[in-house]
Design an enzyme around this catalytic site. Structure first.
Site, PDB file in Angstrom:
ATOM      1  N   ASN A  39     -14.113  -7.320  11.918  1.00 47.68           N
ATOM      2  CA  ASN A  39     -13.751  -5.902  11.949  1.00 47.68           C
ATOM      3  C   ASN A  39     -13.516  -5.512  13.409  1.00 47.68           C
ATOM      4  O   ASN A  39     -14.461  -5.393  14.175  1.00 47.68           O
ATOM      5  CB  ASN A  39     -14.903  -5.087  11.328  1.00 47.68           C
ATOM      6  CG  ASN A  39     -14.672  -3.586  11.442  1.00 47.68           C
ATOM      7  OD1 ASN A  39     -13.595  -3.139  11.828  1.00 47.68           O
ATOM      8  ND2 ASN A  39     -15.695  -2.816  11.095  1.00 47.68           N
ATOM      9  N   TRP A  40     -12.248  -5.327  13.743  1.00 48.78           N
ATOM     10  CA  TRP A  40     -11.910  -5.057  15.147  1.00 48.78           C
ATOM     11  C   TRP A  40     -12.297  -3.645  15.579  1.00 48.78           C
ATOM     12  O   TRP A  40     -12.277  -3.335  16.766  1.00 48.78           O
ATOM     13  CB  TRP A  40     -10.409  -5.235  15.382  1.00 48.78           C
ATOM     14  CG  TRP A  40      -9.883  -6.631  15.217  1.00 48.78           C
ATOM     15  CD1 TRP A  40     -10.523  -7.715  14.662  1.00 48.78           C
ATOM     16  CD2 TRP A  40      -8.592  -7.104  15.617  1.00 48.78           C
ATOM     17  NE1 TRP A  40      -9.706  -8.815  14.686  1.00 48.78           N
ATOM     18  CE2 TRP A  40      -8.513  -8.465  15.267  1.00 48.78           C
ATOM     19  CE3 TRP A  40      -7.487  -6.506  16.219  1.00 48.78           C
ATOM     20  CZ2 TRP A  40      -7.374  -9.239  15.512  1.00 48.78           C
ATOM     21  CZ3 TRP A  40      -6.352  -7.266  16.467  1.00 48.78           C
ATOM     22  CH2 TRP A  40      -6.302  -8.630  16.121  1.00 48.78           C
ATOM     23  N   LYS A  41     -12.573  -2.770  14.624  1.00 49.44           N
ATOM     24  CA  LYS A  41     -12.879  -1.360  14.930  1.00 49.44           C
ATOM     25  C   LYS A  41     -11.748  -0.777  15.800  1.00 49.44           C
ATOM     26  O   LYS A  41     -10.589  -1.162  15.631  1.00 49.44           O
ATOM     27  CB  LYS A  41     -14.258  -1.238  15.572  1.00 49.44           C
ATOM     28  CG  LYS A  41     -15.337  -1.909  14.698  1.00 49.44           C
ATOM     29  CD  LYS A  41     -16.734  -1.609  15.099  1.00 49.44           C
ATOM     30  CE  LYS A  41     -17.690  -2.343  14.163  1.00 49.44           C
ATOM     31  NZ  LYS A  41     -19.096  -2.041  14.440  1.00 49.44           N
ATOM     32  N   HIS A  69     -17.806   1.925   5.628  1.00 50.11           N
ATOM     33  CA  HIS A  69     -18.483   1.389   6.823  1.00 50.11           C
ATOM     34  C   HIS A  69     -19.438   2.451   7.354  1.00 50.11           C
ATOM     35  O   HIS A  69     -19.147   3.653   7.274  1.00 50.11           O
ATOM     36  CB  HIS A  69     -17.450   1.007   7.889  1.00 50.11           C
ATOM     37  CG  HIS A  69     -18.070   0.233   9.010  1.00 50.11           C
ATOM     38  ND1 HIS A  69     -18.749   0.848  10.037  1.00 50.11           N
ATOM     39  CD2 HIS A  69     -18.169  -1.103   9.228  1.00 50.11           C
ATOM     40  CE1 HIS A  69     -19.219  -0.091  10.853  1.00 50.11           C
ATOM     41  NE2 HIS A  69     -18.889  -1.283  10.384  1.00 50.11           N
ATOM     42  N   GLU A 102     -19.965   3.501  10.187  1.00 55.75           N
ATOM     43  CA  GLU A 102     -19.370   4.435  11.156  1.00 55.75           C
ATOM     44  C   GLU A 102     -18.564   5.520  10.437  1.00 55.75           C
ATOM     45  O   GLU A 102     -18.479   6.648  10.914  1.00 55.75           O
ATOM     46  CB  GLU A 102     -18.518   3.647  12.172  1.00 55.75           C
ATOM     47  CG  GLU A 102     -19.421   2.874  13.133  1.00 55.75           C
ATOM     48  CD  GLU A 102     -18.904   1.526  13.583  1.00 55.75           C
ATOM     49  OE1 GLU A 102     -17.692   1.272  13.500  1.00 55.75           O
ATOM     50  OE2 GLU A 102     -19.745   0.710  14.027  1.00 55.75           O
ATOM     51  N   GLU A 151     -24.900  -4.055   5.871  1.00 54.64           N
ATOM     52  CA  GLU A 151     -24.916  -3.881   7.332  1.00 54.64           C
ATOM     53  C   GLU A 151     -25.984  -2.848   7.688  1.00 54.64           C
ATOM     54  O   GLU A 151     -25.712  -1.639   7.642  1.00 54.64           O
ATOM     55  CB  GLU A 151     -23.554  -3.379   7.829  1.00 54.64           C
ATOM     56  CG  GLU A 151     -22.406  -4.325   7.555  1.00 54.64           C
ATOM     57  CD  GLU A 151     -21.230  -4.078   8.507  1.00 54.64           C
ATOM     58  OE1 GLU A 151     -20.796  -5.033   9.143  1.00 54.64           O
ATOM     59  OE2 GLU A 151     -20.764  -2.932   8.615  1.00 54.64           O
ATOM     60  N   GLY A 191     -23.927  -3.306  16.532  1.00 55.20           N
ATOM     61  CA  GLY A 191     -23.583  -3.071  17.932  1.00 55.20           C
ATOM     62  C   GLY A 191     -24.792  -2.945  18.851  1.00 55.20           C
ATOM     63  O   GLY A 191     -24.679  -2.519  19.991  1.00 55.20           O
ATOM     64  N   SER A 244     -24.515  -7.345  14.501  1.00 51.01           N
ATOM     65  CA  SER A 244     -24.809  -8.233  15.630  1.00 51.01           C
ATOM     66  C   SER A 244     -24.798  -9.715  15.256  1.00 51.01           C
ATOM     67  O   SER A 244     -25.631 -10.480  15.734  1.00 51.01           O
ATOM     68  CB  SER A 244     -26.134  -7.843  16.299  1.00 51.01           C
ATOM     69  OG  SER A 244     -26.033  -6.540  16.838  1.00 51.01           O
ATOM     70  N   GLY A 288     -18.368  -6.952  17.308  1.00 48.63           N
ATOM     71  CA  GLY A 288     -18.127  -7.339  18.708  1.00 48.63           C
ATOM     72  C   GLY A 288     -17.673  -8.781  18.901  1.00 48.63           C
ATOM     73  O   GLY A 288     -16.734  -9.045  19.666  1.00 48.63           O
TER      74      GLY A 288
HETATM   75  P1  13P Z   1     -21.355  -5.759  15.461  1.00 54.46           P
HETATM   76  O1  13P Z   1     -21.150  -7.204  15.083  1.00 54.46           O
HETATM   77  O2  13P Z   1     -20.671  -5.370  16.731  1.00 54.46           O
HETATM   78  O3  13P Z   1     -22.803  -5.376  15.418  1.00 54.46           O
HETATM   79  O4  13P Z   1     -20.631  -4.876  14.313  1.00 54.46           O
HETATM   80  C1  13P Z   1     -20.901  -5.127  12.979  1.00 54.46           C
HETATM   81  C2  13P Z   1     -20.036  -4.302  12.127  1.00 54.46           C
HETATM   82  O5  13P Z   1     -20.155  -3.090  12.078  1.00 54.46           O
HETATM   83  C3  13P Z   1     -18.969  -4.979  11.367  1.00 54.46           C
HETATM   84  O6  13P Z   1     -18.368  -4.126  10.455  1.00 54.46           O
END
Ligand code: 13P
Length: 251
Positions: free
Chosen positions: A9-11, A96, A98, A168, A174, A214, A236
């Protein structure tokens, strides 16, 4: 046997030139390697079409990070399932954390999105997970149960074959804090038990449940070797080809 899925997931990262560079590097480096898992990448909307072109001769699948639940209409700034399909997306991340916590998406929208995605032939990755304060108050199972039940409302046992769930824990996203492998595995087993209650054990046993939060090259193997962890949703560490490939190799 459930096939593992490693997804990136590149966000809100990577301009178009940067996206092209990363995908080209991924393709090159994966050329002589046949992954034992399915690999999906989730670039930002504006990069989907170009990335889709690049992936034509590659085993890497493509998905989007979000979509609107309505078919079309006056929803400024939103993207529909048909639009995603038309640029080559097969998967879509829904709910998600977020989206849930920064953009206040309620369970009802998430459920509407899951239903719309399925109706349009997109495969949803439904994200669930508790916040730190919920975990500390002993509410993890209550939150997961609510998110699963509400997210899957009205989804038949036939349709659920096209859904992936991603656990998650919000406190692990993150932050560099990963759930301990056994801790994550027991949350996954709990989700599988809810699916058994809602559907049956065949459905529950064939459901892919990814872990996210993470995931890095140095912890992927331990997480992915747990019996109920069927893959990783990586944030990340998917932004660099080498670390993402390391995680793919762990699977
Ligand atoms: P990180 O791997 O940066 O913690 O993010 C996880 C995530 O939200 C994947 O959707």
């Amino acid at each position: 046997m459930r096939k593992k899925i490693v997804a990136g997931n590149w966000k809100m990262h990577k301009t178009l030139p940067e996206a092209i560079e990363l995908v080209s590097e991924l393709k090159n480096k994966l050329q002589n390697f046949q992954p034992a898992c399915d690999v999906i990448i989730f670039p930002p909307f504006v990069n989907l079409e170009s990335v889709s072109e690049l992936l034509k001769d590659s085993p890497i699948h493509l998905g989007a990070q979000n979509m609107h639940f309505e078919e079309s209409g006056a929803f400024t700034g939103e993207i529909s399932a048909d639009m995603l399909k038309s640029v080559g997306a097969e998967f879509v991340i829904i709910g998600h954390s977020e989206r849930r916590h920064i953009f206040n998406e309620p369970d009802e929208w998430i459920n509407e999105k899951v239903k719309r995605a399925l109706k349009k032939g997109l495969k949803p990755i439904l994200c669930i997970g508790e916040k730190l304060e919920e975990r500390e108050e002993g509410l993890t199972e209550k939150v997961l149960r609510r998110q699963v039940i509400e997210g899957l409302k009205g989804i038949s046992s036939e349709a659920i074959k096209n859904i992936v769930i991603a656990y998650e824990p919000v406190w692990a996203i993150g932050t560099g804090k990963t759930a301990a492998p056994q801790e994550a595995d027991s949350a996954h087993a709990f989700v599988r038990a809810i699916i058994t209650e809602l559907y049956d054990s065949d459905v529950a046993q064939s459901l892919t449940i990814q872990y996210g939060g993470s995931v890095k090259p140095n912890n992927a193997k331990d997480l992915l070797s747990q019996p109920n962890i069927d893959g990783a949703l990586v944030g990340g560490a998917c932004l660099k080809a080498d670390s993402f490939i390391e995680i793919i190799k762990s699977a």
